[in-house]
Design an enzyme around this catalytic site. Sequence first.
Site, short mmCIF file in Angstrom:
data_model
loop_
_atom_site.label_atom_id
_atom_site.label_comp_id
_atom_site.label_asym_id
_atom_site.label_seq_id
_atom_site.Cartn_x
_atom_site.Cartn_y
_atom_site.Cartn_z
N SER A 138 0.83 -1.20 0.00
CA SER A 138 0.00 0.00 0.00
C SER A 138 0.86 1.25 0.00
O SER A 138 1.99 1.24 0.52
CB SER A 138 -0.87 0.00 1.26
OG SER A 138 -1.46 1.26 1.47
N TYR A 188 -1.77 -0.73 10.80
CA TYR A 188 -2.03 -1.35 9.49
C TYR A 188 -0.87 -1.07 8.54
O TYR A 188 -0.32 -1.97 7.89
CB TYR A 188 -3.34 -0.83 8.90
CG TYR A 188 -3.45 -1.03 7.41
CD1 TYR A 188 -3.63 -2.31 6.88
CD2 TYR A 188 -3.34 0.05 6.53
CE1 TYR A 188 -3.70 -2.50 5.50
CE2 TYR A 188 -3.41 -0.14 5.16
CZ TYR A 188 -3.58 -1.41 4.64
OH TYR A 188 -3.65 -1.60 3.29
N LYS A 242 2.24 -3.60 6.65
CA LYS A 242 2.65 -3.63 5.24
C LYS A 242 4.16 -3.38 5.12
O LYS A 242 4.87 -4.06 4.37
CB LYS A 242 1.87 -2.59 4.43
CG LYS A 242 0.38 -2.86 4.29
CD LYS A 242 0.09 -4.09 3.46
CE LYS A 242 -1.38 -4.22 3.09
NZ LYS A 242 -1.70 -5.50 2.45
#
Length: 365
Positions: free
Chosen positions: A148, A171, A175
């Site tokens: 992302s 989050y 990643k």
Amino acid sequence: ISLQQISTQVFVLSVVFKPSSRMAKHICCTGGAGYIGSHTVVKLLEAGFKVSIMDNLMNANPKVMDRIKEITGQDVPLFKQDMCDEKGVEDLFVAQKFDGIIHFAGLKAVGESVAKPMWYYENNIVGTLNVLKAMEKSGCKAIVFSSSATVYLPCEEPLDESKPLGCSNPYGWTKYMIEQIMQDAAKANKELAVSILRYFNPVGAHPSGRIGESPSSYPNNLMPFVQQVAVGRRECLSVFGNDYATPDGTGVRDYIHVDDLAEGHICALQKALAMSGGCIIHNLGSGKGASVMDMVKGFEAASGKSIPYKVVDRRPGDLATVVANPAKAKADFGWEVKRTLEDMCSSAWKWQSNNPYGYEDAPSS
């Protein structure tokens, strides 16, 4: 095989080659029943790959499997397997002997990750380690990872892959950490080919209107809110600030049609399958920004509906502009977006108007 007589002495043998399912590369999409995963599965099938899905259906609906069959005419096996079950993942990979993995599976809500960081770190990182170990045990040597743009430090210039990294929520850090794990794994195992894809803002739906974004809870992104207002599920849209240094004062982001994103995965996968090992990293974005109001107006035009909105306070940490520089993906594997903002909005409306509650049934009144 056809035999064509040119003269009494000369025959021409022409062979029409069609890849059989036995020869097709077998690809496993973890989290393949989700929004981006399901669109990528369709594109993989159209490109001639054999596809299986591994998904615990925590953030997906099993109805998507019938919709994929409607679109493609093909049955795709669904293995309802949690990636955090190490032995279950290993057994599946050893039995199926996948040629490549596209790894979508993971928890993905920013707010929830702040409230439940341990769950996010355990699920996303341990699950990925299990996938990588199962690949090693089963001899699978190519993986595409769904990362992302949230891994980049805040920056209002177009983001290329060399821009500094850093995250503002658990989050994003999962990643970032998984990217590092995959790079280290590829350094240690010279035969492992890793492709990391950093997405910007996927929107839209398959042109059939049969699959699309169906948030199972509170939406995390702009477009599901716009769509839900248009079908009457929400009264109005909240616009977070209209005093940014942008043409209309609302935040500008890089939106990408989910089918363009899916095609980017095919390009990345084909590149990884052809590599003898190593790790490559690419942005998948359009390189163009659209504001919140651009998206609202585009959706109003596509739907013929008025989207009521109210301007509320800015969210802390939001930037005026975030767009990709996608030049590296074009240079390395010939990928660039083909679809327009109009395509994004019209496909999203077709999906949402035909499926007001996504894959769910309308609540009984």
